[in-house]
Design a protein around this motif. Structure first.
Motif, PDB file in Angstrom:
ATOM      1  N   GLU A 198       4.797   1.147   6.686  1.00 11.85           N
ATOM      2  CA  GLU A 198       4.689   0.871   8.115  1.00 11.85           C
ATOM      3  C   GLU A 198       3.707   1.802   8.829  1.00 11.85           C
ATOM      4  O   GLU A 198       2.837   1.372   9.567  1.00 11.85           O
ATOM      5  N   SER A 199       3.851   3.108   8.648  1.00 16.65           N
ATOM      6  CA  SER A 199       2.980   4.082   9.310  1.00 16.65           C
ATOM      7  C   SER A 199       2.950   5.346   8.463  1.00 16.65           C
ATOM      8  O   SER A 199       3.768   5.540   7.555  1.00 16.65           O
ATOM      9  N   ARG A 200       2.005   6.221   8.757  1.00 12.80           N
ATOM     10  CA  ARG A 200       1.891   7.449   7.973  1.00 12.80           C
ATOM     11  C   ARG A 200       3.135   8.326   8.120  1.00 12.80           C
ATOM     12  O   ARG A 200       3.580   8.943   7.164  1.00 12.80           O
ATOM     13  N   SER A 201       3.700   8.366   9.332  1.00  7.99           N
ATOM     14  CA  SER A 201       4.901   9.183   9.545  1.00  7.99           C
ATOM     15  C   SER A 201       6.061   8.698   8.682  1.00  7.99           C
ATOM     16  O   SER A 201       6.779   9.492   8.067  1.00  7.99           O
ATOM     17  N   ILE A 202       6.242   7.376   8.628  1.00  8.32           N
ATOM     18  CA  ILE A 202       7.323   6.810   7.826  1.00  8.32           C
ATOM     19  C   ILE A 202       7.036   6.987   6.340  1.00  8.32           C
ATOM     20  O   ILE A 202       7.930   7.321   5.553  1.00  8.32           O
ATOM     21  N   ARG A 203       5.777   6.779   5.934  1.00 13.95           N
ATOM     22  CA  ARG A 203       5.413   7.005   4.524  1.00 13.95           C
ATOM     23  C   ARG A 203       5.665   8.452   4.133  1.00 13.95           C
ATOM     24  O   ARG A 203       6.133   8.735   3.016  1.00 13.95           O
ATOM     25  N   HIS A 204       5.352   9.371   5.024  1.00 13.77           N
ATOM     26  CA  HIS A 204       5.547  10.795   4.732  1.00 13.77           C
ATOM     27  C   HIS A 204       7.002  11.074   4.387  1.00 13.77           C
ATOM     28  O   HIS A 204       7.305  11.717   3.375  1.00 13.77           O
ATOM     29  N   ARG A 205       7.908  10.591   5.228  1.00 13.82           N
ATOM     30  CA  ARG A 205       9.325  10.874   5.011  1.00 13.82           C
ATOM     31  C   ARG A 205       9.849  10.188   3.749  1.00 13.82           C
ATOM     32  O   ARG A 205      10.535  10.812   2.934  1.00 13.82           O
ATOM     33  N   PHE A 257       1.513  12.504  -3.692  1.00 13.95           N
ATOM     34  CA  PHE A 257       1.871  12.607  -2.273  1.00 13.95           C
ATOM     35  C   PHE A 257       0.694  12.229  -1.375  1.00 13.95           C
ATOM     36  O   PHE A 257       0.832  11.422  -0.452  1.00 13.95           O
ATOM     37  N   GLY A 258      -0.486  12.804  -1.646  1.00 12.79           N
ATOM     38  CA  GLY A 258      -1.642  12.498  -0.825  1.00 12.79           C
ATOM     39  C   GLY A 258      -2.057  11.040  -0.916  1.00 12.79           C
ATOM     40  O   GLY A 258      -2.368  10.396   0.093  1.00 12.79           O
ATOM     41  N   LEU A 259      -2.036  10.503  -2.134  1.00 15.28           N
ATOM     42  CA  LEU A 259      -2.448   9.111  -2.320  1.00 15.28           C
ATOM     43  C   LEU A 259      -1.488   8.141  -1.644  1.00 15.28           C
ATOM     44  O   LEU A 259      -1.912   7.136  -1.062  1.00 15.28           O
ATOM     45  N   ASN A 291      -1.996   5.508   1.597  1.00 14.36           N
ATOM     46  CA  ASN A 291      -1.088   4.344   1.630  1.00 14.36           C
ATOM     47  C   ASN A 291      -1.144   3.572   0.324  1.00 14.36           C
ATOM     48  O   ASN A 291      -1.273   2.340   0.304  1.00 14.36           O
ATOM     49  N   SER A 292      -1.059   4.312  -0.802  1.00 16.34           N
ATOM     50  CA  SER A 292      -1.063   3.715  -2.142  1.00 16.34           C
ATOM     51  C   SER A 292      -2.270   2.787  -2.329  1.00 16.34           C
ATOM     52  O   SER A 292      -2.129   1.642  -2.764  1.00 16.34           O
ATOM     53  N   PHE A 293      -3.451   3.314  -1.974  1.00 16.17           N
ATOM     54  CA  PHE A 293      -4.745   2.620  -2.114  1.00 16.17           C
ATOM     55  C   PHE A 293      -4.927   1.453  -1.142  1.00 16.17           C
ATOM     56  O   PHE A 293      -5.863   0.669  -1.284  1.00 16.17           O
ATOM     57  N   GLY A 308      -8.322   6.473   4.653  1.00 21.97           N
ATOM     58  CA  GLY A 308      -7.476   7.610   4.303  1.00 21.97           C
ATOM     59  C   GLY A 308      -7.854   8.198   2.963  1.00 21.97           C
ATOM     60  O   GLY A 308      -7.893   9.424   2.790  1.00 21.97           O
ATOM     61  N   LEU A 309      -8.134   7.346   1.991  1.00 21.42           N
ATOM     62  CA  LEU A 309      -8.551   7.822   0.665  1.00 21.42           C
ATOM     63  C   LEU A 309      -9.848   8.625   0.754  1.00 21.42           C
ATOM     64  O   LEU A 309      -9.986   9.679   0.138  1.00 21.42           O
TER      65      LEU A 309
END
Length: 328
Positions: free
Chosen positions: A244-251, A269-271, A276-278, A283-284
Motif C-alpha cells: 500500500e505505502s512505504r510506511s506500511i511496507r516498512h512495518r 529490507f531495502g528492496l 516495493n519488491s521491484f 525507489g530501486l
C-alpha cells in the motif's frame, strides 16, 4: 529553604533572556505556588497561565528543568532532589512550552495545537443513530476502552516535547492522535474506515510518529499517546495490503524478516521497502548510490546468517499476533 528560579522571559518583539528570582519556599510548595509568589511579591509583569490549581484544566503547563509538566502538579522538593540536590542554593529553570510560538514569558500561542486537534475531526459521528430521541447505550466493557484517552486534559505537554512535530510542522501531534484513537475505539462512531484513511495519510498522521517515547514520559494523566498511536497503526495494518505505502511496507517487512531470520536481512529490507519488491523503479534507483558505497567499502553483506533463537523469536511474534487478533 531558598531556591533560585531562573525564568526564560520574552515576548514577540525581543529575544529570550533569563531572569532570576530568589524565593524562600517549603519543599511541598508547587511550582505554580512559586510563580504566584514571584508575580505577587517581586514582578507583577510575569506572564503565565493558570486556572484550577488541581491538575484538572491543563492551563499551567510549562517546561520545568527542560521537560514539559504541569506547574500545579510538580513541587519544589522533588525538583530539587532530581536536579539540584548537591547545590548550595538550588536552581529551577522554567521556560515556555516547545513547538509553539511565545506570546509572552511562559504564555504560548496554541492556535496550531487546537487546529491540529480539529483536523482529526474529534467528534463522535451519530450518522448511524436511526432513532434520534433515544440514547446510544454502551456496555461497560465498550466504555472502558475509552477511559485512558478520555483522561487527556489538553495541557500541551506531549505536543511540546514531540520530536516529530519539531522536524515536521505538518505532523498533527500526539495529543490529536491520542484523541483520534478514542474515536476509532468508540463503537458509537460510524466513520471508522474514513478516519483510518485520514490518519494513515503520509507522515502527517500516525506514520509521522518517531516513537521517541517523549509524549508518554511527560503526560501528566498517563494517557500514553504513543501507545494510542500504535493502536491506530495496528488497525491500519490489518486493513491494508503490504504494498500500500512505504510506511506500511516498512512495518510489515520488518516483522516478516525478523520472523524469518531472528533479525533483519538488510539486503531484502531495502528492496522490499524502498523498491516495493521491484515494483517501484524510482525507489530501486535511489538505492543504487548507497549500495555502491557499501560495496566499495566492503560493507555489503554477501550472505545472511539467521540469529540464534530464531525459532523462539518466531514463536513469540506468532503468539503476540494471535493474542492481538483474539483481543480485537
Amino acid at each position: 529553604m531558598q531556591v533560585v528560579f531562573k525564568i526564560v522571559r520574552q515576548d514577540e518583539t525581543r529575544a529570550p533572556q533569563i531572569q532570576s528570582f530568589a524565593l524562600d519556599v517549603e519543599p511541598g510548595n508547587t511550582i505554580l505556588d512559586c510563580l504566584n509568589q514571584i508575580k505577587w511579591e517581586q514582578d507583577g509583569t510575569l506572564a503565565y497561565r493558570k486556572n484550577c490549581r488541581n491538575t484538572i484544566c491543563g492551563s499551567c503547563a510549562v517546561r520545568i528543568n527542560g521537560r514539559s509538566a504541569l506547574a500545579c502538579k510538580e513541587n519544589v522538593g522533588s525538583e530539587v532532589a532530581r536536579f539540584a540536590a548537591s547545590a548550595a542554593i538550588p536552581e529551577i529553570t522554567l521556560a515556555p512550552l516547545g513547538n509553539m510560538p511565545v506570546i509572552k514569558d511562559l504564555v504560548v500561542d496554541m492556535k496550531d495545537f487546537w487546529g491540529n486537534l480539529k483536523a482529526i475531526d474529534p467528534y463522535v459521528s451519530t450518522a448511524s443513530r436511526q432513532v434520534p430521541e433515544r440514547e446510544f447505550l454502551q456496555s461497560p466493557d465498550d466504555r472502558a476502552k475509552l477511559n485512558q484517552t478520555g483522561n487527556c486534559i489538553m495541557c500541551g505537554a506531549c505536543y511540546s516535547d514531540c520530536n516529530a512535530r519539531e522536524v515536521n510542522p505538518r505532523f498533527v501531534g500526539p495529543h490529536a492522535l491520542a484523541k483520534a484513537y478514542r474515536l476509532v475505539a468508540d463503537n458509537r462512531d460510524g466513520e471508522t474506515e474514513a478516519r483510518l484513511e485520514n490518519y494513515n495519510y503520509s507522515t502527517d498522521g500516525v506514520w509521522g510518529c518517531t516513537r521517541c517515547y517523549n509524549c508518554n514520559s511527560v503526560c501528566p494523566m498517563e494517557v500514553a499517546p504513543m501507545d494510542q498511536i500504535g493502536k491506530i497503526k495496528q488497525e491500519i495494518l490489518v486493513r491494508k495490503d503490504g504494498h500500500e505505502s512505504r510506511s506500511i511496507r516498512h512495518r510489515k517487512t520488518l516483522i516478516d524478516l525478523v520472523k524469518q531470520g531472528g533479525w533483519i536481512d538488510e539486503r531484502q529490507f531495502g528492496l522490499r521497502v524502498v523498491g516495493n519488491s521491484f515494483r517501484d523503479l524510482a525507489g530501486l534507483v535511489s538505492l543504487a548510490p548507497l549500495g555502491l558505497r557499501m560495496i566499495g567499502r566492503g560493507k555489503f553483506p554477501g550472505k545472511f546468517e539467521p540469529s540464534q533463537g530464531q525459532k523462539q523469536v518466531r514463536s513469540l511474534i506468532d503468539s503476540i499476533q494471535a493474542f492481538e487478533a483474539t483481543s480485537s
